[in-house]
Scaffold this motif. Sequence first.
Motif, PDB file in Angstrom:
ATOM      1  N   THR A   1     -33.688 -21.161  12.498  1.00 48.85           N
ATOM      2  CA  THR A   1     -34.565 -21.786  11.513  1.00 48.85           C
ATOM      3  C   THR A   1     -34.420 -23.297  11.534  1.00 48.85           C
ATOM      4  O   THR A   1     -35.413 -24.038  11.579  1.00 48.85           O
ATOM      5  CB  THR A   1     -34.229 -21.267  10.103  1.00 48.85           C
TER       6      THR A   1
ATOM      7  N   TYR B   1     -39.969 -18.206  15.927  1.00 49.68           N
ATOM      8  CA  TYR B   1     -39.712 -18.822  14.638  1.00 49.68           C
ATOM      9  C   TYR B   1     -40.699 -19.968  14.415  1.00 49.68           C
ATOM     10  O   TYR B   1     -41.333 -20.071  13.358  1.00 49.68           O
ATOM     11  CB  TYR B   1     -38.271 -19.340  14.570  1.00 49.68           C
TER      12      TYR B   1
ATOM     13  N   ASP C   1     -28.087 -16.241  12.239  1.00 48.72           N
ATOM     14  CA  ASP C   1     -29.440 -15.690  12.206  1.00 48.72           C
ATOM     15  C   ASP C   1     -29.519 -14.270  11.662  1.00 48.72           C
ATOM     16  O   ASP C   1     -30.467 -13.913  10.967  1.00 48.72           O
ATOM     17  CB  ASP C   1     -30.031 -15.676  13.624  1.00 48.72           C
TER      18      ASP C   1
END
Length: 534
Positions: free
Chosen positions: A193, A225, A383
Amino acid sequence: MNVRRLLIGGFMTVALAVAGAAVPTAASAAPSEGRKVDAVPTPVLDWAPCFTIAECATVRLPLDYDRPRGATTEVAVLRVKARDQANKIGSLFVNPGGPSVAATRLALAAPLFMSDEVLDRFDIVGVDPRGIGLSANVRCFASAEQQAPVQRNLDVAFPVTRAEIRAYVEGSKQYGRACSTTGRPLSGAMSTTEVARDHEVMRRAVGDRKLTFLGLSYGSVLGQYYANMFPDRFRALVVDGVIDAQAWVGNPRQILDERINSSGGSARALTEILRRCDRAGPTACAFAGGNFNTLARTLEAEPLAVGKYTVTYADFIYAVLEAMYLPTAAQEVPVLAAEMRDALHGDTAALLRRLEAAEAGTPPDTRPYNNDLDAFYGVVCSDGRFPARTEQWPAAVAAREQVNPYFGAALGWKDSACASKTWTVRDEDRYTGPFNRRTAAPVLVVGSFWDPSTNYAGAVATSRRLPNSRLLSSTNFGHTAYGLGACATAATDHYLLTGKPPADGTVCTDAAVASKQLAPLAVPFPRSVLAVPR
């Protein structure tokens, strides 16, 4: 002497499927994500010449995007400038995977594997993920001396014996605790992210209106992402060697290989290689008619002494795994198996030559502190969701081995430091989906039938989940298609240059790329990066 590194070193060059059906949302940046990154001022890149053909810079980016003017971490960027600046399209951001491999390395190697058209029209840009490569490094131990005894518990290709398994469990717990304490705060801010957010800021910094991106292996997770967090902010985005991002995030009842089934891809590739070898016959294939299981179980019962070297079952299986990363895997694997078979029958000459050549060509690691594992765990453990206790891994890995012999054990241990009771540092702001947003521009999803690391099923699941995507399949062996298969590489280049993807469902019956010196193989895990250049 680490025989595993010697066996695999001769193969390596530079350098996991669940479909969702929820209704996708419209193509615009997620409001919270847009606000986070847009609150960060566009950095000024002070480019300086580096590595003869490139320019390098570093920037300070927020450690936490909820606090855009708070603590920062240093992120490194490298570019190889487009040869035709007058007709430049923009920047092509690249990521080679790992996670833990430096993107600057891949960008620097671009002239060795990218087409002239791409090199002419794009600045090739590598942004090293935070904690990795030339960026400020994550360090889970205060010193190499403190790190060394923990690494010794993990210094096998994968644990096989009861003693090795006990040591590996203990070392994994120690690593998780170290990264959750000494490794902070960076170890808790290395999620994919954050790296996607960094790429959005760096897109502005290089002056591009929209992002152009090529992500290989784990880089495919980064690409997914970005595409879902910023679905209207890219012009072309390729994911190749695809890990299903939803499976990557996972659930706490499963270890990583249960979710991404990397071992299934490896087993599938090996079965196909041995099938083709048997079909070709002994004149064309050295291991035709050989019994791979007998060979493996003989080594499992007793390691093989070859001169000053000792080759274990795990060494051999891991070498086979990494040989399958090459586009020439259908030739390389049978040769390795034949050399091992011959050595077990007393003829050690060929295997000894392989080990000696690999040792001679393996450069020493002169880094005062090796943070490869720190970096790998920093991303994977941030993650995903994982079982609570490391002691749960042996049974889970044994179950994977029953499903995918040889490779269930070889790949099942990779996330064993991530147990939530010992890996306690958290990125509370990490993105966990949705991964089915409709993007403004099409996403090109590339998968190879015989990829041994990123199961082809991951590409299929990802293409089904992303509404505005195209699936390009390739029949080449090796890990990823770009730079390995000629047709897949050409189709990818055309999309990058024009924004026009191939028709969905296109299959490349692929000949190997022959025009460049090497192909980029995204390295699967950090203990595999010591390689002998071919």
